[in-house]
Design a protein around this motif. Structure first.
Motif, PDB file in Angstrom:
ATOM      1  N   ALA B 277      11.828 -16.072 -21.026  1.00 43.91           N
ATOM      2  CA  ALA B 277      11.588 -16.668 -22.346  1.00 43.91           C
ATOM      3  C   ALA B 277      10.378 -17.606 -22.314  1.00 43.91           C
ATOM      4  CB  ALA B 277      12.836 -17.419 -22.809  1.00 43.91           C
ATOM      5  N   ALA B 278      10.122 -18.212 -21.153  1.00 42.63           N
ATOM      6  CA  ALA B 278       9.013 -19.159 -21.021  1.00 42.63           C
ATOM      7  C   ALA B 278       7.682 -18.466 -20.755  1.00 42.63           C
ATOM      8  CB  ALA B 278       9.312 -20.168 -19.912  1.00 42.63           C
ATOM      9  N   GLY B 279       7.715 -17.146 -20.604  1.00 45.95           N
ATOM     10  CA  GLY B 279       6.451 -16.435 -20.459  1.00 45.95           C
ATOM     11  C   GLY B 279       6.214 -15.732 -19.130  1.00 45.95           C
ATOM     12  N   ALA B 280       7.167 -15.843 -18.195  1.00 43.16           N
ATOM     13  CA  ALA B 280       7.006 -15.123 -16.925  1.00 43.16           C
ATOM     14  C   ALA B 280       6.959 -13.622 -17.204  1.00 43.16           C
ATOM     15  CB  ALA B 280       8.161 -15.452 -15.984  1.00 43.16           C
ATOM     16  N   GLN B 281       6.012 -12.940 -16.574  1.00 45.31           N
ATOM     17  CA  GLN B 281       5.853 -11.499 -16.751  1.00 45.31           C
ATOM     18  C   GLN B 281       6.450 -10.794 -15.540  1.00 45.31           C
ATOM     19  OE1 GLN B 281       4.150 -10.142 -19.535  1.00 45.31           O
ATOM     20  NE2 GLN B 281       4.371 -12.258 -20.240  1.00 45.31           N
ATOM     21  N   LEU B 282       7.608 -10.191 -15.724  1.00 42.21           N
ATOM     22  CA  LEU B 282       8.274  -9.519 -14.599  1.00 42.21           C
ATOM     23  C   LEU B 282       7.569  -8.213 -14.260  1.00 42.21           C
ATOM     24  CD1 LEU B 282      11.961 -10.250 -15.530  1.00 42.21           C
ATOM     25  CD2 LEU B 282      10.900 -10.737 -13.323  1.00 42.21           C
ATOM     26  N   ARG B 283       7.297  -8.011 -12.973  1.00 45.18           N
ATOM     27  CA  ARG B 283       6.620  -6.805 -12.510  1.00 45.18           C
ATOM     28  C   ARG B 283       7.247  -6.329 -11.204  1.00 45.18           C
ATOM     29  NH1 ARG B 283       4.588  -7.446 -16.726  1.00 45.18           N
ATOM     30  NH2 ARG B 283       2.403  -7.445 -17.385  1.00 45.18           N
ATOM     31  N   PRO B 284       7.638  -5.072 -11.139  1.00 48.96           N
ATOM     32  CA  PRO B 284       8.035  -4.542  -9.825  1.00 48.96           C
ATOM     33  C   PRO B 284       6.773  -4.242  -9.011  1.00 48.96           C
ATOM     34  CG  PRO B 284       8.182  -2.820 -11.484  1.00 48.96           C
ATOM     35  CD  PRO B 284       7.770  -4.078 -12.204  1.00 48.96           C
ATOM     36  N   PHE B 285       6.838  -4.461  -7.718  1.00 48.86           N
ATOM     37  CA  PHE B 285       5.715  -4.016  -6.883  1.00 48.86           C
ATOM     38  C   PHE B 285       5.565  -2.509  -7.038  1.00 48.86           C
ATOM     39  CE2 PHE B 285       6.443  -7.917  -4.157  1.00 48.86           C
ATOM     40  CZ  PHE B 285       5.186  -8.470  -4.388  1.00 48.86           C
ATOM     41  N   SER B 286       4.323  -2.048  -7.075  1.00 49.67           N
ATOM     42  CA  SER B 286       4.085  -0.607  -7.239  1.00 49.67           C
ATOM     43  C   SER B 286       4.590   0.146  -6.012  1.00 49.67           C
ATOM     44  CB  SER B 286       2.586  -0.346  -7.415  1.00 49.67           C
ATOM     45  OG  SER B 286       1.903  -0.628  -6.201  1.00 49.67           O
ATOM     46  N   GLN B 287       4.836   1.428  -6.215  1.00 48.40           N
ATOM     47  CA  GLN B 287       5.274   2.268  -5.099  1.00 48.40           C
ATOM     48  C   GLN B 287       4.219   2.263  -4.000  1.00 48.40           C
ATOM     49  OE1 GLN B 287       8.173   3.475  -4.539  1.00 48.40           O
ATOM     50  NE2 GLN B 287       7.572   4.479  -2.632  1.00 48.40           N
ATOM     51  N   GLU B 288       2.950   2.271  -4.390  1.00 45.56           N
ATOM     52  CA  GLU B 288       1.878   2.271  -3.377  1.00 45.56           C
ATOM     53  C   GLU B 288       1.922   1.018  -2.504  1.00 45.56           C
ATOM     54  OE1 GLU B 288      -2.193   2.923  -4.807  1.00 45.56           O
ATOM     55  OE2 GLU B 288      -2.933   1.644  -3.183  1.00 45.56           O
ATOM     56  N   ILE B 289       2.050  -0.126  -3.152  1.00 46.41           N
ATOM     57  CA  ILE B 289       2.096  -1.379  -2.382  1.00 46.41           C
ATOM     58  C   ILE B 289       3.373  -1.460  -1.553  1.00 46.41           C
ATOM     59  CG2 ILE B 289       2.388  -3.879  -2.645  1.00 46.41           C
ATOM     60  CD1 ILE B 289       0.261  -3.815  -4.831  1.00 46.41           C
ATOM     61  N   SER B 290       4.483  -1.066  -2.143  1.00 48.88           N
ATOM     62  CA  SER B 290       5.768  -1.139  -1.430  1.00 48.88           C
ATOM     63  C   SER B 290       5.730  -0.295  -0.158  1.00 48.88           C
ATOM     64  CB  SER B 290       6.901  -0.641  -2.328  1.00 48.88           C
ATOM     65  OG  SER B 290       6.945  -1.387  -3.535  1.00 48.88           O
ATOM     66  N   GLN B 291       5.257   0.942  -0.307  1.00 51.12           N
ATOM     67  CA  GLN B 291       5.270   1.836   0.848  1.00 51.12           C
ATOM     68  C   GLN B 291       4.254   1.384   1.895  1.00 51.12           C
ATOM     69  OE1 GLN B 291       7.651   4.483   0.864  1.00 51.12           O
ATOM     70  NE2 GLN B 291       7.197   4.263   3.058  1.00 51.12           N
ATOM     71  N   ALA B 292       3.120   0.884   1.457  1.00 50.13           N
ATOM     72  CA  ALA B 292       2.120   0.388   2.412  1.00 50.13           C
ATOM     73  C   ALA B 292       2.673  -0.821   3.174  1.00 50.13           C
ATOM     74  CB  ALA B 292       0.834   0.003   1.670  1.00 50.13           C
ATOM     75  N   TYR B 293       3.401  -1.665   2.467  1.00 44.79           N
ATOM     76  CA  TYR B 293       3.993  -2.831   3.109  1.00 44.79           C
ATOM     77  C   TYR B 293       5.029  -2.394   4.147  1.00 44.79           C
ATOM     78  CZ  TYR B 293       4.688  -7.854   3.185  1.00 44.79           C
ATOM     79  OH  TYR B 293       4.701  -9.170   3.578  1.00 44.79           O
ATOM     80  N   PHE B 294       5.829  -1.392   3.762  1.00 45.76           N
ATOM     81  CA  PHE B 294       6.840  -0.866   4.697  1.00 45.76           C
ATOM     82  C   PHE B 294       6.162  -0.292   5.938  1.00 45.76           C
ATOM     83  CE2 PHE B 294       9.508   2.501   6.446  1.00 45.76           C
ATOM     84  CZ  PHE B 294      10.738   1.880   6.544  1.00 45.76           C
ATOM     85  N   ASP B 295       5.150   0.533   5.730  1.00 43.76           N
ATOM     86  CA  ASP B 295       4.497   1.183   6.864  1.00 43.76           C
ATOM     87  C   ASP B 295       3.807   0.156   7.770  1.00 43.76           C
ATOM     88  OD1 ASP B 295       5.434   3.573   5.853  1.00 43.76           O
ATOM     89  OD2 ASP B 295       3.552   4.116   4.879  1.00 43.76           O
ATOM     90  N   ALA B 296       3.209  -0.844   7.162  1.00 48.87           N
ATOM     91  CA  ALA B 296       2.569  -1.897   7.968  1.00 48.87           C
ATOM     92  C   ALA B 296       3.608  -2.680   8.760  1.00 48.87           C
ATOM     93  CB  ALA B 296       1.761  -2.828   7.067  1.00 48.87           C
ATOM     94  N   ALA B 297       4.774  -2.883   8.150  1.00 46.53           N
ATOM     95  CA  ALA B 297       5.849  -3.589   8.861  1.00 46.53           C
ATOM     96  C   ALA B 297       6.299  -2.779  10.076  1.00 46.53           C
ATOM     97  CB  ALA B 297       7.019  -3.865   7.922  1.00 46.53           C
ATOM     98  N   GLN B 298       6.363  -1.449   9.923  1.00 46.44           N
ATOM     99  CA  GLN B 298       6.792  -0.621  11.063  1.00 46.44           C
ATOM    100  C   GLN B 298       5.783  -0.717  12.210  1.00 46.44           C
ATOM    101  OE1 GLN B 298       9.958   0.213  10.456  1.00 46.44           O
ATOM    102  NE2 GLN B 298       9.384  -0.593   8.451  1.00 46.44           N
ATOM    103  N   GLN B 299       4.512  -0.804  11.865  1.00 43.37           N
ATOM    104  CA  GLN B 299       3.490  -1.012  12.913  1.00 43.37           C
ATOM    105  C   GLN B 299       3.735  -2.325  13.647  1.00 43.37           C
ATOM    106  OE1 GLN B 299      -0.550  -1.077  11.452  1.00 43.37           O
ATOM    107  NE2 GLN B 299      -0.252   0.787  10.231  1.00 43.37           N
ATOM    108  N   LEU B 300       4.003  -3.363  12.860  1.00 36.87           N
ATOM    109  CA  LEU B 300       4.259  -4.672  13.468  1.00 36.87           C
ATOM    110  C   LEU B 300       5.470  -4.600  14.405  1.00 36.87           C
ATOM    111  CD1 LEU B 300       3.575  -7.734  13.581  1.00 36.87           C
ATOM    112  CD2 LEU B 300       5.169  -8.045  11.675  1.00 36.87           C
TER     113      LEU B 300
END
Lengths: 349, 349
Positions: B277-300
């Protein structure tokens, strides 16, 4: 140790010896064991001065009479599920789970912070009972079916072992709810005296061997999204406890509440794998059946809230929280789980 | 009352007075308050003979030095998050949460029944610490961004306040992780010194007002699917406790663990509505970012498990459970929640 100095002079751990009747057999070791864990926590917090002896269903009274034994003072407390007593008043079921209510985390949130504990106790006071949450199964399985069910027409005449309000909803869809004790279910299912049964979830269901005679294992149990167990205390006995013992009991119950769900969440994943390997056929309820079940439940709630003020008061508190909770849980929690489940199916976990 | 008969003769509640340093300010009332609830449970279970005084971050030592103060005996215990100490060894983070690990229920299951508590303690013994789970935030929000991020390219050069292993993963994707104390985040975000920040979830984030200067509120925090807090005890002080006090502390910690998640699950649904109500814009992380984050985590993880045996041992225990758990949770739990969320979106709850 410098901090372990002088013994206290006042002694305030009076001797108390209570009997707890469980509604469950020892074979349901997760649920039954939760009462024993609770009793252990209380004993150790009172230097063994507050002893609670746990009796399995049938040792003192039958499992479905546990609350009555508390009301009339046969025992000081029981460990049971409120929905076993819908025959007295459907309001009892709201302590445990009703169709399309809260999941396990939401049930805790509503009970501890949303006023649920107090509302339930305002109602149970009429039965001379004070109750505390103590355990949760998580979302249960929908049950074992001899044949596949795909449409609402397939439910017509279906004889299913299912209790409480869930049975009332099934009846609205043409099914025939049956009440059977645990040991009687397998032979009835084998002979075809009943067509289906619900029980708990993989870990408990596996022990009863239903997959051998009713291989279609449907999910979820829309009537038990997070079934909560309770400790129920005789009101006079509760009132007589010293304040410090009341505090100990509350903390021990909350700890055991956490413990039971953790155990189910650990043992169910292994059990579902074994059941699938043994031939259980996993089936989600169809969208048609799910939605019909939901709509029939709403009819039932309209009837109950129109004629039962106790039910209405508690139901409306729960559903007010549910509306907001299911909005919020879609955001972080569900999107996290969804992503992880996609990775699981992609064999990346 | 016939059951409240004779006082015990032996006195076994010795006087103990301990100091607990919290890693959190009082303004984070849910997390900070969990330590106070724990202390209250312990006090009432010992007739106030075991007193634990809770100090906010900075009153004795800064929040991020809480575990050190326990290791060296400055205080007897702290309430903290293991992942604050990844600078010592990344293994610490496995006590709390690492990217793409367990949700809150699974974390409890693995900790209490899957060997997690013992594995974590085998490792923490090297730091003179014994630890018990005590609280969980649930899945956190991904944080506040000044501009939308849709592709991995959008992360390039992104300066984000994010700590621990999550920061390492972000760096693999071209981002620039920053460490900032709570009070410094808002001005940095306002001036554009940083582009984004993660914090906790709606209830805590709302207080810091980030929505005014970075309106895009992304979800979920893939690095905190169920962040678990711990009580950490100085090993000698723990060993000196009478056995009965150890039992009391374990039960009190488990009760407080349950309580914290219940409180977050009650207050977050209200807060997310207010933020929107105060103006926060809810956004899910995109599939591209989510999967890249997952894959980078597996490297780590491949890098960490190759060179750090402590990390490998605990990580593999967690992931073995995770594989089965995310299979099972898809069945009853997720299908129940999914159906309910569809009803919520259809305005039927």
């Amino acid at each position: 140790a410098g901090t372990l100095a002088r013994p206290a002079l006042a002694q305030s751990n009076p001797k108390v010896s209570w009997r707890l009747t469980s509604s469950f057999p020892k074979s349901l070791d997760t649920i039954y064991g939760t009462a024993e864990i609770f009793a252990k926590y209380v004993a150790q917090a009172t230097d063994n001065n507050f002893q609670i002896q746990v009796f399995a269903a049938g040792e003192i009274v039958p499992g479905l009479q546990a609350a009555d034994a508390v009301t009339n003072g046969t025992v000081e407390l029981c460990h049971t599920a409120g929905y076993y007593y819908v025959g007295k008043d459907p309001t009892w079921a709201l302590a445990t789970a009703v169709p399309f209510a809260l999941n396990a985390r939401m049930q805790n949130a509503w009970m501890y912070y949303g006023g649920g504990v107090d509302l339930v106790n305002n109602f149970l006071a009429k039965s001379n009972i004070y109750a505390l949450p103590c355990g949760n199964t998580g979302a249960q399985m929908g049950g074992w079916f001899r044949k596949e069910v795909n449409t609402v027409a397939d439910l017509n005449g279906l004889k299913m072992r299912i209790a409480g309000l869930a049975g009332n909803v099934l009846a609205k869809l043409g099914g025939v709810p049956q009440q059977l004790a645990g040991g009687d279910i397998y032979p009835a299912l084998e002979k075809g005296t009943i067509d289906a049964t619900e029980w708990v979830g993989p870990y408990d269901d596996e022990k009863l061997g239903f997959y051998k005679v009713a291989p279609y294992y449907y999910y979820p149990a829309f009537w038990e999204g997070g079934a909560m167990l309770h400790l129920m205390f005789n009101q006079q006995k509760w009132n007589e406890l010293p304040e410090t013992y009341k505090g100990i009991v509350k903390a021990a119950a909350q700890a055991a509440n956490c413990d039971m769900l953790a155990k189910y969440d650990y043992v169910n994943p292994q059990a579902i794998r074994r059941l699938a390997a043994a031939g259980a056929q996993l089936r989600p309820f169809s969208q048609e059946i799910s939605q019909a079940y939901f709509d029939a439940a709403q009819q039932l709630y309209a009837e109950l809230t129109a004629k039962n003020q106790d039910f209405k008061t508690i139901y409306e508190s729960m559903t007010a929280y549910r509306r907001d909770a299911y909005l919020w849980f879609q955001v972080a929690e569900y999107s996290y789980d969804t992503f992880m489940m996609v990775q699981q199916r992609g064999n990346k976990l």
